[in-house]
Write a protein that holds these residues in place. Structure first.
Motif, short mmCIF file in Angstrom:
data_model
loop_
_atom_site.label_atom_id
_atom_site.label_comp_id
_atom_site.label_asym_id
_atom_site.label_seq_id
_atom_site.Cartn_x
_atom_site.Cartn_y
_atom_site.Cartn_z
N UNK A 3 -67.20 -31.69 -107.36
CA UNK A 3 -66.51 -31.62 -106.11
C UNK A 3 -66.53 -33.16 -105.31
N UNK A 4 -67.54 -33.47 -105.35
CA UNK A 4 -67.99 -34.74 -104.63
C UNK A 4 -66.88 -35.93 -104.96
N UNK A 5 -67.10 -36.04 -106.37
CA UNK A 5 -66.35 -37.05 -107.01
C UNK A 5 -64.78 -36.99 -106.81
N UNK A 6 -64.33 -35.64 -106.60
CA UNK A 6 -62.59 -35.31 -106.41
C UNK A 6 -62.38 -35.47 -104.98
N UNK A 7 -63.56 -35.27 -104.08
CA UNK A 7 -63.47 -35.52 -102.68
C UNK A 7 -63.50 -37.08 -102.29
N UNK A 8 -64.20 -37.75 -102.85
CA UNK A 8 -64.17 -39.39 -102.82
C UNK A 8 -63.00 -40.02 -103.35
N UNK A 9 -62.48 -39.54 -104.13
CA UNK A 9 -60.88 -39.90 -104.89
C UNK A 9 -60.06 -39.89 -104.36
N UNK A 10 -60.01 -38.47 -103.49
CA UNK A 10 -58.69 -38.24 -102.91
C UNK A 10 -58.17 -39.12 -101.74
N UNK A 11 -56.89 -39.45 -101.89
CA UNK A 11 -56.16 -40.43 -100.97
C UNK A 11 -56.38 -41.76 -101.21
N UNK A 12 -57.14 -42.19 -102.27
CA UNK A 12 -57.22 -43.46 -102.81
C UNK A 12 -56.69 -43.88 -104.28
N UNK A 13 -56.15 -45.18 -104.76
CA UNK A 13 -55.54 -45.39 -105.65
C UNK A 13 -56.51 -46.40 -106.56
N UNK A 14 -56.85 -46.04 -108.04
CA UNK A 14 -57.45 -46.84 -108.71
C UNK A 14 -58.64 -47.13 -108.04
N UNK A 15 -59.37 -46.12 -107.72
CA UNK A 15 -60.79 -46.45 -107.23
C UNK A 15 -61.87 -45.41 -107.88
N UNK A 16 -61.56 -44.83 -109.13
CA UNK A 16 -62.49 -44.01 -109.78
C UNK A 16 -63.53 -44.62 -110.19
N UNK A 17 -63.69 -45.87 -110.69
CA UNK A 17 -64.95 -46.50 -111.01
C UNK A 17 -65.71 -46.58 -109.76
N UNK A 18 -65.25 -47.19 -108.63
CA UNK A 18 -66.19 -47.42 -107.52
C UNK A 18 -66.72 -46.05 -107.09
N UNK A 19 -65.92 -44.94 -107.09
CA UNK A 19 -66.44 -43.95 -106.58
C UNK A 19 -67.67 -43.32 -107.55
N UNK A 20 -67.74 -43.66 -108.66
CA UNK A 20 -68.57 -43.20 -109.51
C UNK A 20 -69.92 -44.00 -109.59
N UNK A 21 -69.54 -45.37 -109.20
CA UNK A 21 -70.75 -46.38 -108.95
C UNK A 21 -71.39 -45.95 -107.71
N UNK A 22 -70.72 -45.36 -106.68
CA UNK A 22 -70.98 -45.16 -105.35
C UNK A 22 -72.01 -43.90 -105.50
N UNK A 23 -71.66 -42.74 -106.45
CA UNK A 23 -72.63 -41.57 -106.59
C UNK A 23 -73.80 -42.12 -107.32
N UNK A 24 -73.49 -43.01 -108.40
CA UNK A 24 -74.74 -43.16 -109.22
C UNK A 24 -75.75 -44.01 -108.29
#
Length: 339
Positions: free
Chosen positions: A114-135
């Motif tokens: 759920x956190x991953x989806x929330x962080x990615x919402x409204x952003x484009x091509x930021x999936x890797x950065x979101x996962x790094x942020x959570x990691x």
């Protein structure tokens, strides 16, 4: 009669001369070595002209981009490998929503998804950065985002605090003229009256759980020592006391790599580093569609209420993430105990 050497050297063409015997005309060609040497000279001249036109900062920027791109793909693959079992909803190794393949608690895995989806919402091509942020947050480490302006570096740092329930957030933009009071709090007037050199740290970096510092490499020597101690030891020297800092994760952003050697230690404190690029040409249509959906009136065709799940460009989803600071600290403690 001798051939015209000047014509050969300048133009590299066959010279026409008068033969010594019989007054006849003969065609002669330049030697192969002369042609090669002329090509070398022309190549060197071209390089000199290019070097004269291209500024030094452009050359240095190109070298920095090359160094970053070497490790970028490897980091992306590694991050995907680490988070894939956690985000796996069932498939592959027999994991499902009740019992994830990673072996993590089912409720925690659901919160992370759920956190991953929330962080990615409204952003484009930021999936890797979101996962790094959570990691980084789950490991108790810090994340450095390198990239040009307008690539959502600040937005990513703010969103981390939004998904951490009960986390205090601190944000600051550094310049070369920033003073320690901007990060660590002002000096206490009452303390000075009592001959004590202490700071009022409430609401500043020493009391923050999540922090974002923009242009982090603009930190000067007056800030650097205390900042390094906070990042590494989670401690802050306030007067004659050393207090513990509740910092979970600090996200640093910069448009450029550090130039001076005194900043090498600060660069080393960021275990996770990522180069944030501009949105690619292939995703511009998606970005414009999301932007159009976020500005259209509610209920109209293509509005955000029926578009990307409730988030326009730069807007985070309103889903209840449910993660708390204790969840992040618990994962870190469990990982340390398993080593």
């Amino acid at each position: 009669m001798a051939t015209s050497a000047g014509l050969i050297a300048c133009q590299g063409l066959s010279a026409v001369g008068v033969g010594a015997r019989g007054g006849g005309q003969t065609r002669t060609r330049p030697r192969q070595g002369a042609v090669v040497s002329m090509a070398v000279r022309r190549g060197r001249a071209s390089l000199r002209c290019r070097a004269a036109v291209e500024p030094d900062w452009k050359t240095k920027q190109r070298e920095q981009d090359a160094l970053i791109s070497v490790e970028e793909e490897a980091v992306k693959r590694r991050v995907d490998e680490l988070l894939a079992p956690i985000l796996d909803t069932g498939g592959g190794d027999g994991g499902d929503a009740t019992s994830p393949a990673s072996g993590a608690p089912a409720d925690l895995a659901a919160k992370i998804r759920t956190a991953s989806r929330a962080l990615e919402s409204g952003l484009v091509e930021r999936e890797t950065e979101v996962r790094l942020l959570l990691l980084a947050a789950f490991c108790g480490e810090h994340l450095l985002l390198l990239g040009p302006p307008g690539t959502a570096k600040s937005e990513l740092g703010r969103r981390l605090s939004a998904i951490c329930g009960g986390a205090s957030f601190f944000e600051r933009l550094l310049t070369r003229f920033s003073v320690p009071e901007e990060l660590f709090g002002p000096l206490s007037m009452k303390g000075l009256e009592n001959d004590q050199y202490v700071r009022q740290t409430e609401g500043y970096l020493p009391t923050a759980t999540v922090a974002f510092i923009d242009e982090v490499f603009k930190a000067n020597s007056a800030i650097l020592n205390s900042l390094l101690t906070i990042l590494n030891e989670r401690l802050f020297d306030n007067g004659n006391q050393r207090i513990k800092v509740p910092l979970l994760c600090l996200v640093g952003a910069s448009n450029e790599l550090p130039e001076s050697e005194e900043l090498d230690a600060l660069y080393d404190r960021f275990l996770l580093r990522s180069s944030v690029e501009q949105v690619s040409a292939g995703s511009l249509a998606t970005l414009l569609t999301m932007r159009a959906g976020s500005v259209l009136p509610a209920g109209s065709e293509g509005s955000s209420s029926s578009g990307d799940g409730g988030g326009g460009v730069g807007q985070m989803s309103c889903d209840d993430v449910g993660l708390s600071v204790s969840d992040f600290e618990g994962v870190k403690a469990a990982a340390q105990a398993a080593v």
